[in-house]
Motif scaffolding. Structure first.
Motif, PDB file in Angstrom:
ATOM      1  N   ILE A 247      77.315 -38.427   9.707  1.00 44.82           N
ATOM      2  CA  ILE A 247      76.863 -37.124  10.201  1.00 44.82           C
ATOM      3  C   ILE A 247      76.753 -37.220  11.714  1.00 44.82           C
ATOM      4  N   SER A 248      77.627 -36.482  12.406  1.00 38.45           N
ATOM      5  CA  SER A 248      77.729 -36.577  13.864  1.00 38.45           C
ATOM      6  C   SER A 248      77.165 -35.332  14.530  1.00 38.45           C
ATOM      7  N   CYS A 249      76.791 -35.505  15.790  1.00 33.68           N
ATOM      8  CA  CYS A 249      76.201 -34.403  16.564  1.00 33.68           C
ATOM      9  C   CYS A 249      77.270 -33.387  16.954  1.00 33.68           C
ATOM     10  N   ASN A 250      76.963 -32.128  16.721  1.00 30.65           N
ATOM     11  CA  ASN A 250      77.774 -31.007  17.185  1.00 30.65           C
ATOM     12  C   ASN A 250      76.833 -29.836  17.409  1.00 30.65           C
ATOM     13  N   ARG A 251      76.534 -29.554  18.657  1.00 32.14           N
ATOM     14  CA  ARG A 251      75.547 -28.518  18.972  1.00 32.14           C
ATOM     15  C   ARG A 251      76.033 -27.117  18.639  1.00 32.14           C
ATOM     16  N   LYS A 252      77.301 -26.946  18.387  1.00 27.41           N
ATOM     17  CA  LYS A 252      77.842 -25.623  18.113  1.00 27.41           C
ATOM     18  C   LYS A 252      77.628 -25.179  16.673  1.00 27.41           C
ATOM     19  N   VAL A 253      77.340 -26.097  15.770  1.00 27.82           N
ATOM     20  CA  VAL A 253      77.178 -25.738  14.353  1.00 27.82           C
ATOM     21  C   VAL A 253      75.883 -26.335  13.834  1.00 27.82           C
ATOM     22  N   ASP A 254      75.174 -25.559  13.009  1.00 28.59           N
ATOM     23  CA  ASP A 254      73.980 -26.088  12.343  1.00 28.59           C
ATOM     24  C   ASP A 254      74.366 -27.021  11.200  1.00 28.59           C
ATOM     25  N   MET A 255      75.308 -26.575  10.396  1.00 26.24           N
ATOM     26  CA  MET A 255      75.804 -27.364   9.274  1.00 26.24           C
ATOM     27  C   MET A 255      77.311 -27.151   9.172  1.00 26.24           C
ATOM     28  N   GLY A 256      78.078 -28.195   9.469  1.00 29.66           N
ATOM     29  CA  GLY A 256      79.525 -28.086   9.433  1.00 29.66           C
ATOM     30  C   GLY A 256      80.071 -28.264   8.016  1.00 29.66           C
ATOM     31  N   GLU A 257      81.357 -28.482   7.954  1.00 32.66           N
ATOM     32  CA  GLU A 257      82.031 -28.653   6.673  1.00 32.66           C
ATOM     33  C   GLU A 257      82.213 -30.136   6.366  1.00 32.66           C
ATOM     34  N   LEU A 258      82.110 -30.464   5.089  1.00 34.05           N
ATOM     35  CA  LEU A 258      82.297 -31.842   4.637  1.00 34.05           C
ATOM     36  C   LEU A 258      83.792 -32.176   4.662  1.00 34.05           C
ATOM     37  N   ARG A 259      84.122 -33.351   5.177  1.00 31.95           N
ATOM     38  CA  ARG A 259      85.508 -33.800   5.249  1.00 31.95           C
ATOM     39  C   ARG A 259      85.645 -35.181   4.624  1.00 31.95           C
ATOM     40  N   VAL A 260      86.735 -35.385   3.885  1.00 30.91           N
ATOM     41  CA  VAL A 260      87.031 -36.689   3.287  1.00 30.91           C
ATOM     42  C   VAL A 260      87.906 -37.461   4.264  1.00 30.91           C
ATOM     43  N   VAL A 261      87.456 -38.644   4.653  1.00 32.86           N
ATOM     44  CA  VAL A 261      88.217 -39.472   5.586  1.00 32.86           C
ATOM     45  C   VAL A 261      89.130 -40.423   4.826  1.00 32.86           C
ATOM     46  N   LEU A 262      88.566 -41.206   3.924  1.00 33.91           N
ATOM     47  CA  LEU A 262      89.383 -42.147   3.156  1.00 33.91           C
ATOM     48  C   LEU A 262      88.574 -42.701   1.985  1.00 33.91           C
ATOM     49  N   GLU A 263      89.310 -43.307   1.052  1.00 32.29           N
ATOM     50  CA  GLU A 263      88.713 -44.093  -0.022  1.00 32.29           C
ATOM     51  C   GLU A 263      89.285 -45.495   0.093  1.00 32.29           C
ATOM     52  N   ASP A 264      88.456 -46.415   0.515  1.00 31.96           N
ATOM     53  CA  ASP A 264      88.892 -47.801   0.715  1.00 31.96           C
ATOM     54  C   ASP A 264      88.628 -48.590  -0.564  1.00 31.96           C
ATOM     55  N   ARG A 265      89.675 -48.720  -1.399  1.00 33.45           N
ATOM     56  CA  ARG A 265      89.521 -49.434  -2.670  1.00 33.45           C
ATOM     57  C   ARG A 265      90.571 -50.530  -2.853  1.00 33.45           C
ATOM     58  N   ASP A 266      91.308 -50.821  -1.800  1.00 40.02           N
ATOM     59  CA  ASP A 266      92.367 -51.832  -1.903  1.00 40.02           C
ATOM     60  C   ASP A 266      91.867 -53.201  -1.485  1.00 40.02           C
ATOM     61  N   LYS A 267      90.709 -53.585  -1.978  1.00 39.33           N
ATOM     62  CA  LYS A 267      90.187 -54.927  -1.707  1.00 39.33           C
ATOM     63  C   LYS A 267      89.293 -55.346  -2.862  1.00 39.33           C
ATOM     64  N   GLU A 268      88.851 -56.556  -2.835  1.00 41.46           N
ATOM     65  CA  GLU A 268      88.110 -57.103  -3.969  1.00 41.46           C
ATOM     66  C   GLU A 268      86.645 -56.670  -3.971  1.00 41.46           C
ATOM     67  N   ARG A 269      86.049 -56.563  -2.824  1.00 36.84           N
ATOM     68  CA  ARG A 269      84.625 -56.269  -2.744  1.00 36.84           C
ATOM     69  C   ARG A 269      84.339 -55.214  -1.675  1.00 36.84           C
ATOM     70  N   ASP A 270      83.150 -54.619  -1.817  1.00 36.27           N
ATOM     71  CA  ASP A 270      82.620 -53.702  -0.804  1.00 36.27           C
ATOM     72  C   ASP A 270      83.573 -52.544  -0.532  1.00 36.27           C
ATOM     73  N   CYS A 271      84.031 -51.880  -1.569  1.00 37.76           N
ATOM     74  CA  CYS A 271      84.834 -50.667  -1.411  1.00 37.76           C
ATOM     75  C   CYS A 271      83.903 -49.473  -1.164  1.00 37.76           C
ATOM     76  N   PHE A 272      84.442 -48.413  -0.585  1.00 28.56           N
ATOM     77  CA  PHE A 272      83.594 -47.263  -0.267  1.00 28.56           C
ATOM     78  C   PHE A 272      84.445 -46.011  -0.082  1.00 28.56           C
ATOM     79  N   TYR A 273      83.780 -44.871  -0.200  1.00 24.83           N
ATOM     80  CA  TYR A 273      84.320 -43.567   0.163  1.00 24.83           C
ATOM     81  C   TYR A 273      83.681 -43.174   1.492  1.00 24.83           C
ATOM     82  N   LEU A 274      84.497 -42.679   2.412  1.00 22.63           N
ATOM     83  CA  LEU A 274      83.991 -42.306   3.730  1.00 22.63           C
ATOM     84  C   LEU A 274      84.164 -40.798   3.932  1.00 22.63           C
ATOM     85  N   PHE A 275      83.061 -40.142   4.341  1.00 20.10           N
ATOM     86  CA  PHE A 275      83.051 -38.697   4.586  1.00 20.10           C
ATOM     87  C   PHE A 275      82.497 -38.437   5.984  1.00 20.10           C
ATOM     88  N   GLU A 276      82.816 -37.262   6.498  1.00 21.06           N
ATOM     89  CA  GLU A 276      82.306 -36.839   7.803  1.00 21.06           C
ATOM     90  C   GLU A 276      81.679 -35.464   7.690  1.00 21.06           C
TER      91      GLU A 276
END
Length: 280
Positions: free
Chosen positions: A146-175
């Motif tokens: 969740i990043s600072c943007n003074r122009k919007v109170d609540m922006g839109e959710l964005r999907v950045v990536l799904e990192d699942r091509d490894k053995e451990r510590d996979c995650f979904y990243l959103f902005e």
């Protein structure tokens, strides 16, 4: 034997009023804190609690985003410390639109980690549904930046990536952009401006209060309603006297001595009398 204790009639309304105000403040404050407290942090450290408290304006708000490709169609839903789907405790879920809306939990808000920066907050939900064949079948994890943007109170959710091509510590990243995590702006007023504002306020209070006092209490009329009217009429003379006293570099001037000059007109000679020469 019954002992009756009662408050005075004048004290009862005051007590009831104070109690009502306290209840309202407690209810409002408790509601605001409970929204964030629904997130269960790994460690109740001061930094994590502070970072999570910045997200209070985003609570009770639902964010969603659709992701489509040739074979798959997903909808991701997210809430800050709230139910994002049908599963209890799910803060971020994935809904498969091509498979009868099967819901997969990406992360639980009951297992939360909050990391705060100067103008961002990273919210991490853990203990999601296990992978079927990726990442050693570990539980899914959602990271929402969740990043600072003074122009919007609540922006839109964005999907950045799904990192699942490894053995451990996979995650979904959103902005997500929001003004809630923006730092407070420094004051734009200089010290001189603040002093001028304070002086103007003090002068206004002096004039208004003095005018009311002169008119209502003293009963003055006309220009005499002006506070300290006599003093202000003498300010010019007082200032001149003070300037003369401070700036004067020598004592009072003495009048130069006068000299009798030579006159161009003939002076009248005294009349000579020869009475003493006559014989007696």
């Amino acid at each position: 034997m019954k002992v009756c204790t009662s408050l005075p009639r004048t004290a009862m309304p005051v007590s009831v009023f104070v109690l009502a105000v306290q209840l309202v403040l407690l209810a409002y404050g408790g509601q605001a804190s409970d929204n964030v407290k629904r997130c269960k942090l790994f460690s109740e450290s001061t930094t994590e609690v502070k970072a999570l408290s910045l997200l209070e304006p985003l609570t009770n708000k639902s964010f969603s985003v659709d992701v489509k490709n040739d074979k798959e169609s997903y909808t991701y839903r997210f809430q800050v410390c709230g139910e994002a789907g049908k599963t209890a405790g799910a803060g971020l879920v994935q809904i498969d639109q091509s498979a009868k809306e099967v819901e997969t939990v990406i992360g639980l808000y009951t297992v939360t980690q909050a990391i705060g920066g100067s103008d961002w907050v990273m919210l991490i939900y853990r203990n999601g549904t296990k992978y079927d064949g990726h990442c050693s079948k570990e539980m899914r994890k959602a990271i929402v930046m969740i990043s600072c943007n003074r122009k919007v109170d609540m922006g839109e959710l964005r999907v950045v990536l799904e990192d699942r091509d490894k053995e451990r510590d996979c995650f979904y990243l959103f902005e997500l952009d929001s003004s809630a995590v923006c730092p407070a702006l420094p004051s734009q007023l200089s010290a001189g401006s603040i002093i001028l504002i304070i002086g103007f306020v003090v002068l206004s209070v002096y004039l208004i209060a003095g005018f009311l006092y002169q008119r209502l209490v003293v009963g003055a009329k006309g220009v005499e309603q002006f506070p300290n009217y006599v003093f202000w009429t003498q300010v010019g003379n007082l200032a001149a006297d003070g300037c003369n006293f401070v700036c004067r570099t020598r004592g009072p001037e003495e009048e130069p001595p006068t000299y009798s000059g030579v006159s161009t007109e003939p002076e009248e000679e005294p009349e000579e009398r020869d009475d003493h020469l006559l014989p007696m």
